[in-house]
Design a protein around this motif. Structure first.
Motif, mmCIF file in Angstrom:
data_model
loop_
_atom_site.group_PDB
_atom_site.id
_atom_site.type_symbol
_atom_site.label_atom_id
_atom_site.label_comp_id
_atom_site.label_asym_id
_atom_site.label_seq_id
_atom_site.Cartn_x
_atom_site.Cartn_y
_atom_site.Cartn_z
ATOM 1 N N UNK A 104 -26.837 -5.221 15.503
ATOM 2 C CA UNK A 104 -26.551 -6.407 16.315
ATOM 3 C C UNK A 104 -25.449 -6.142 17.338
ATOM 4 N N UNK A 105 -24.718 -5.054 17.181
ATOM 5 C CA UNK A 105 -23.665 -4.698 18.137
ATOM 6 C C UNK A 105 -24.161 -3.724 19.206
ATOM 7 N N UNK A 106 -25.451 -3.469 19.234
ATOM 8 C CA UNK A 106 -26.064 -2.670 20.287
ATOM 9 C C UNK A 106 -26.840 -3.630 21.186
ATOM 10 N N UNK A 107 -26.483 -3.717 22.448
ATOM 11 C CA UNK A 107 -27.109 -4.675 23.350
ATOM 12 C C UNK A 107 -27.980 -3.932 24.359
ATOM 13 N N UNK A 108 -29.234 -4.349 24.459
ATOM 14 C CA UNK A 108 -30.206 -3.685 25.312
ATOM 15 C C UNK A 108 -30.585 -4.572 26.499
ATOM 16 N N UNK A 109 -30.865 -3.931 27.635
ATOM 17 C CA UNK A 109 -31.398 -4.647 28.775
ATOM 18 C C UNK A 109 -32.787 -5.175 28.416
ATOM 19 N N UNK A 110 -33.050 -6.427 28.739
ATOM 20 C CA UNK A 110 -34.309 -7.048 28.331
ATOM 21 C C UNK A 110 -35.528 -6.443 29.017
ATOM 22 N N UNK A 111 -35.314 -5.791 30.157
ATOM 23 C CA UNK A 111 -36.434 -5.222 30.898
ATOM 24 C C UNK A 111 -36.581 -3.715 30.715
ATOM 25 N N UNK A 112 -35.506 -3.059 30.305
ATOM 26 C CA UNK A 112 -35.519 -1.593 30.238
ATOM 27 C C UNK A 112 -34.734 -1.132 29.006
ATOM 28 N N UNK A 113 -35.446 -0.749 27.970
ATOM 29 C CA UNK A 113 -34.832 -0.455 26.676
ATOM 30 C C UNK A 113 -33.898 0.751 26.690
ATOM 31 N N UNK A 114 -34.059 1.635 27.674
ATOM 32 C CA UNK A 114 -33.160 2.784 27.706
ATOM 33 C C UNK A 114 -31.847 2.467 28.427
ATOM 34 N N UNK A 115 -31.661 1.210 28.795
ATOM 35 C CA UNK A 115 -30.377 0.729 29.305
ATOM 36 C C UNK A 115 -29.743 -0.117 28.207
ATOM 37 N N UNK A 116 -28.662 0.373 27.640
ATOM 38 C CA UNK A 116 -28.031 -0.316 26.522
ATOM 39 C C UNK A 116 -26.541 -0.016 26.506
ATOM 40 N N UNK A 117 -25.816 -0.836 25.756
ATOM 41 C CA UNK A 117 -24.370 -0.646 25.654
ATOM 42 C C UNK A 117 -23.891 -1.201 24.317
ATOM 43 N N UNK A 118 -23.017 -0.482 23.614
ATOM 44 C CA UNK A 118 -22.466 -1.044 22.372
ATOM 45 C C UNK A 118 -21.417 -2.107 22.675
ATOM 46 N N UNK A 119 -21.350 -3.104 21.840
ATOM 47 C CA UNK A 119 -20.409 -4.204 22.039
ATOM 48 C C UNK A 119 -18.979 -3.697 22.170
ATOM 49 N N UNK A 120 -18.642 -2.649 21.421
ATOM 50 C CA UNK A 120 -17.274 -2.135 21.456
ATOM 51 C C UNK A 120 -16.876 -1.588 22.822
ATOM 52 N N UNK A 121 -17.842 -1.152 23.617
ATOM 53 C CA UNK A 121 -17.509 -0.682 24.958
ATOM 54 C C UNK A 121 -17.102 -1.842 25.855
ATOM 55 N N UNK A 122 -17.518 -3.042 25.478
ATOM 56 C CA UNK A 122 -17.163 -4.232 26.256
ATOM 57 C C UNK A 122 -15.836 -4.819 25.801
ATOM 58 N N UNK A 123 -15.616 -4.848 24.486
ATOM 59 C CA UNK A 123 -14.401 -5.485 23.971
ATOM 60 C C UNK A 123 -13.273 -4.490 23.747
ATOM 61 N N UNK A 124 -13.579 -3.181 23.810
ATOM 62 C CA UNK A 124 -12.545 -2.168 23.651
ATOM 63 C C UNK A 124 -12.920 -1.101 22.640
ATOM 64 N N UNK A 125 -12.740 0.150 23.016
ATOM 65 C CA UNK A 125 -13.051 1.281 22.151
ATOM 66 C C UNK A 125 -12.326 1.168 20.822
ATOM 67 N N UNK A 126 -13.027 1.505 19.739
ATOM 68 C CA UNK A 126 -12.416 1.530 18.417
ATOM 69 C C UNK A 126 -12.484 2.938 17.843
ATOM 70 N N UNK A 127 -11.901 3.115 16.656
ATOM 71 C CA UNK A 127 -11.743 4.449 16.087
ATOM 72 C C UNK A 127 -12.271 4.487 14.660
ATOM 73 N N UNK A 128 -12.516 5.695 14.168
ATOM 74 C CA UNK A 128 -13.102 5.806 12.830
ATOM 75 C C UNK A 128 -12.764 7.137 12.177
ATOM 76 N N UNK A 129 -12.832 7.106 10.864
ATOM 77 C CA UNK A 129 -12.713 8.295 10.020
ATOM 78 C C UNK A 129 -13.886 8.267 9.052
ATOM 79 N N UNK A 130 -14.536 9.410 8.879
ATOM 80 C CA UNK A 130 -15.689 9.512 7.991
ATOM 81 C C UNK A 130 -15.343 10.439 6.831
#
Length: 212
Positions: A104-130
């Motif tokens: 649900x945090x991956x947002x796709x262009x309604x007309x072109x599925x290969x155009x997409x952006x993760x929500x975090x790129x809009x609200x601010x980069x986050x970090x992680x440890x695996x």
């Protein structure tokens, strides 16, 4: 500004090696005064992503299960720590379903599925440890456990600071006898928290300069 790290264990064993390693990481984080929270996915009842696309307008999953309790925690956190043991060369089913439900945090262009952006790129980069744990003694026997968690997080707009891989750990508490592995986990956690603190200092400096 309060910094918060959310740790997520995908192991069905609450006090198993994965959970113990996450605890070690959180100890380091707490020493720096950063707020932490740990959740065990085995405590939550949720299903797989159904691919219904109901999230594409609101950026919120429409499935009414326990993931709805986790979404606010994820959004409020500045970083994630994901941990999973290896089940058949991959993460556990609980962890896989958890990650899939972040679709649900991956947002796709309604007309072109290969155009997409993760929500975090809009609200601010986050970090992680695996943190990935494996019973066997060879890297290849871990399969894609750590790599799949890291790749998934990167696609969601997280910068994965470290991916820790721990081998030869099956019985509960095995990792507590491995000083090198414990140190590896602590150093990764220290790197994560220092990255967050560095970001905070930079933002404060930028805000100060804007006020002058």
């Amino acid at each position: 500004m309060t910094i918060k790290i959310l740790a997520v264990s995908g192991s069905p064993r609450k006090k198993g090696n994965t959970s113990l390693l996450i605890d070690e990481a959180l100890k380091i984080v707490a020493e720096e005064g950063v707020e932490t929270e740990k959740i065990e996915l085995s405590d939550y009842d949720y299903c797989d992503c159904t691919g219904c696309e109901g999230c594409q307008e609101s950026f919120k999953c429409v499935i009414p299960d326990d993931m709805q309790l986790l979404y606010p925690k994820i959004l409020e956190s500045d970083a994630l720590i994901l941990g999973s043991p290896t089940y058949f060369y991959n993460m556990t089913a609980k962890m896989k379903a958890f990650i899939d439900r972040l679709y649900c945090y991956e947002i796709f262009d309604s007309q072109q599925r290969n155009v997409w952006i993760p929500l975090n790129e809009c609200i601010g980069l986050k970090y992680a440890l695996v943190i990935a744990v494996c019973e066997q003694q060879r890297d290849e026997d871990m399969g894609v456990t750590g790599d799949m968690m890291a790749k998934s997080l990167e696609s969601l707009g997280y910068r994965v600071i470290e991916s820790v891989k721990i081998l030869n750990s099956f019985k509960k508490g095995d990792v507590l006898g491995y000083q090198n592995e414990l140190m590896k986990t602590r150093e990764a956690a220290k790197k994560l928290v220092k990255t967050l603190l560095l970001k905070e200092r930079i933002l404060k400096r930028l805000n100060l300069e804007q006020e002058l």
